[in-house]
Design a protein around this motif. Sequence first.
Motif, PDB file in Angstrom:
ATOM      1  N   UNK A  82      45.468 -56.720  39.523  1.00  0.00           N
ATOM      2  CA  UNK A  82      46.401 -57.710  38.988  1.00  0.00           C
ATOM      3  C   UNK A  82      45.735 -58.416  37.813  1.00  0.00           C
ATOM      4  N   UNK A  83      46.396 -58.362  36.668  1.00  0.00           N
ATOM      5  CA  UNK A  83      45.870 -59.018  35.455  1.00  0.00           C
ATOM      6  C   UNK A  83      44.442 -58.595  35.137  1.00  0.00           C
ATOM      7  N   UNK A  84      44.158 -57.306  35.341  1.00  0.00           N
ATOM      8  CA  UNK A  84      42.845 -56.776  34.997  1.00  0.00           C
ATOM      9  C   UNK A  84      41.770 -56.996  36.039  1.00  0.00           C
ATOM     10  N   UNK A  85      42.115 -57.606  37.184  1.00  0.00           N
ATOM     11  CA  UNK A  85      41.134 -57.877  38.243  1.00  0.00           C
ATOM     12  C   UNK A  85      41.486 -57.087  39.503  1.00  0.00           C
ATOM     13  N   UNK A  86      40.451 -56.603  40.197  1.00  0.00           N
ATOM     14  CA  UNK A  86      40.655 -55.810  41.408  1.00  0.00           C
ATOM     15  C   UNK A  86      41.001 -56.713  42.588  1.00  0.00           C
ATOM     16  N   UNK A  87      42.144 -56.484  43.224  1.00  0.00           N
ATOM     17  CA  UNK A  87      42.488 -57.194  44.450  1.00  0.00           C
ATOM     18  C   UNK A  87      41.503 -56.730  45.522  1.00  0.00           C
ATOM     19  N   UNK A  88      40.836 -57.705  46.177  1.00  0.00           N
ATOM     20  CA  UNK A  88      39.697 -57.362  47.036  1.00  0.00           C
ATOM     21  C   UNK A  88      39.868 -57.866  48.459  1.00  0.00           C
ATOM     22  N   UNK A  89      40.155 -56.931  49.360  1.00  0.00           N
ATOM     23  CA  UNK A  89      40.119 -57.247  50.788  1.00  0.00           C
ATOM     24  C   UNK A  89      38.662 -57.255  51.240  1.00  0.00           C
ATOM     25  N   UNK A  90      38.422 -57.608  52.495  1.00  0.00           N
ATOM     26  CA  UNK A  90      37.047 -57.575  53.005  1.00  0.00           C
ATOM     27  C   UNK A  90      36.494 -56.153  52.947  1.00  0.00           C
ATOM     28  N   UNK A  91      37.354 -55.141  53.215  1.00  0.00           N
ATOM     29  CA  UNK A  91      36.911 -53.754  53.157  1.00  0.00           C
ATOM     30  C   UNK A  91      36.552 -53.361  51.722  1.00  0.00           C
ATOM     31  N   UNK A  92      37.346 -53.823  50.754  1.00  0.00           N
ATOM     32  CA  UNK A  92      37.073 -53.529  49.348  1.00  0.00           C
ATOM     33  C   UNK A  92      35.735 -54.127  48.928  1.00  0.00           C
ATOM     34  N   UNK A  93      35.482 -55.357  49.353  1.00  0.00           N
ATOM     35  CA  UNK A  93      34.218 -56.020  48.997  1.00  0.00           C
ATOM     36  C   UNK A  93      33.031 -55.277  49.590  1.00  0.00           C
ATOM     37  N   UNK A  94      33.174 -54.780  50.821  1.00  0.00           N
ATOM     38  CA  UNK A  94      32.090 -54.019  51.437  1.00  0.00           C
ATOM     39  C   UNK A  94      31.782 -52.758  50.638  1.00  0.00           C
ATOM     40  N   UNK A  95      32.830 -52.072  50.193  1.00  0.00           N
ATOM     41  CA  UNK A  95      32.635 -50.874  49.367  1.00  0.00           C
ATOM     42  C   UNK A  95      31.985 -51.257  48.038  1.00  0.00           C
ATOM     43  N   UNK A  96      32.497 -52.319  47.416  1.00  0.00           N
ATOM     44  CA  UNK A  96      31.961 -52.758  46.121  1.00  0.00           C
ATOM     45  C   UNK A  96      30.482 -53.109  46.232  1.00  0.00           C
ATOM     46  N   UNK A  97      30.115 -53.854  47.278  1.00  0.00           N
ATOM     47  CA  UNK A  97      28.720 -54.275  47.428  1.00  0.00           C
ATOM     48  C   UNK A  97      27.804 -53.063  47.618  1.00  0.00           C
ATOM     49  N   UNK A  98      28.256 -52.089  48.406  1.00  0.00           N
ATOM     50  CA  UNK A  98      27.437 -50.897  48.641  1.00  0.00           C
ATOM     51  C   UNK A  98      27.241 -50.089  47.361  1.00  0.00           C
ATOM     52  N   UNK A  99      28.311 -49.890  46.600  1.00  0.00           N
ATOM     53  CA  UNK A  99      28.219 -49.098  45.368  1.00  0.00           C
ATOM     54  C   UNK A  99      27.402 -49.836  44.309  1.00  0.00           C
ATOM     55  N   UNK A 100      27.571 -51.137  44.218  1.00  0.00           N
ATOM     56  CA  UNK A 100      26.814 -51.914  43.230  1.00  0.00           C
ATOM     57  C   UNK A 100      25.326 -51.937  43.566  1.00  0.00           C
ATOM     58  N   UNK A 101      24.997 -51.972  44.858  1.00  0.00           N
ATOM     59  CA  UNK A 101      23.585 -51.918  45.263  1.00  0.00           C
ATOM     60  C   UNK A 101      22.966 -50.603  44.801  1.00  0.00           C
ATOM     61  N   UNK A 102      23.695 -49.510  45.001  1.00  0.00           N
ATOM     62  CA  UNK A 102      23.200 -48.188  44.600  1.00  0.00           C
ATOM     63  C   UNK A 102      22.973 -48.133  43.089  1.00  0.00           C
ATOM     64  N   UNK A 103      23.940 -48.623  42.327  1.00  0.00           N
ATOM     65  CA  UNK A 103      23.823 -48.631  40.863  1.00  0.00           C
ATOM     66  C   UNK A 103      22.656 -49.509  40.434  1.00  0.00           C
ATOM     67  N   UNK A 104      22.538 -50.672  41.051  1.00  0.00           N
ATOM     68  CA  UNK A 104      21.499 -51.639  40.695  1.00  0.00           C
ATOM     69  C   UNK A 104      20.104 -51.031  40.825  1.00  0.00           C
ATOM     70  N   UNK A 105      19.851 -50.375  41.942  1.00  0.00           N
ATOM     71  CA  UNK A 105      18.515 -49.816  42.170  1.00  0.00           C
ATOM     72  C   UNK A 105      18.257 -48.601  41.274  1.00  0.00           C
TER      73      UNK A 105
END
Length: 281
Positions: A82-105
């Motif tokens: 919505x308006x360029x931002x990802x609607x984030x449920x708790x499940x979405x945030x869990x996926x986002x955090x895991x993928x961002x951790x992988x990218x970060x390292x």
Amino acid sequence: MQNYLQKAEILIEALPYIRKFNSKIILIKYGGSAMENEDIKMSVMQDIALFKLVGLKPVIVHGGGKEITAMCEKLNVKNEFKNGLRVSSKETVEVAEAMLYKINKSLVQNLELQGVKAIGISGKDGFLLDCVKKDEDLGFVGEIKNVNAKILNDLLEKDFLPIIAPIGMDDEANTYNVNADDVACEIAKALRAEKLVFLSDVEGLYEDFSNKNSLISKIDIQKAKELCKKTQGGMLVKLQSCIQACESGVERIHIVDGRVKHSLLLEIFTDEGIGTVITRK
């Protein structure tokens, strides 16, 4: 001999910029195609390593939208914007955090290979990004209430290069997905960065986004506000963040085509540059 002279001229052209930005903080928002193409990724890491090794203080904020979307689809987690931002449920945030951790390292590893001491953190570490819910309709999308700049200043003082994943937390330890452009702008303001550079999938800002010949080389925040009326989606979010950062003290913001090899060096260390510069005045 002519080739050697041209190389020397390039180095001499960079000299005043190296001197001007020595010991200055350069905030780099890294995302888009620059993260996907291995050759481009390597050139970005080389550019950032060079900044560090000639005396600048780069700080990286990275995204990971395409990787998050791909994993959500694989796990059948709902994807909605919505308006360029990802609607984030708790499940979405869990996926986002895991993928961002992988990218970060992965980014830490790549910079270490270039001879740079890098440390990867998220906005949860040391309560770096203190967030509140941005909008009920967006779920767990965070709006940054405060940036704990001391953590980053301590790392910079110890000669580390911070790499930051855009995940935040509130006072009740709820986790939030935060727009990486917003994170970059807020951290640039908190660190009083000399420059904020966005690696994007476009050449820069356009007077008319349907006309690729209308690229804007330089624009002030007043004209940028007028441009917002003709801009939509993710680029509108980015442009609004840039304007807020300029109004809060960041002198110059660059939007650069991250699909071009060594675009960071070309933008920061040459007279012409290759993208769009947004200035306070």
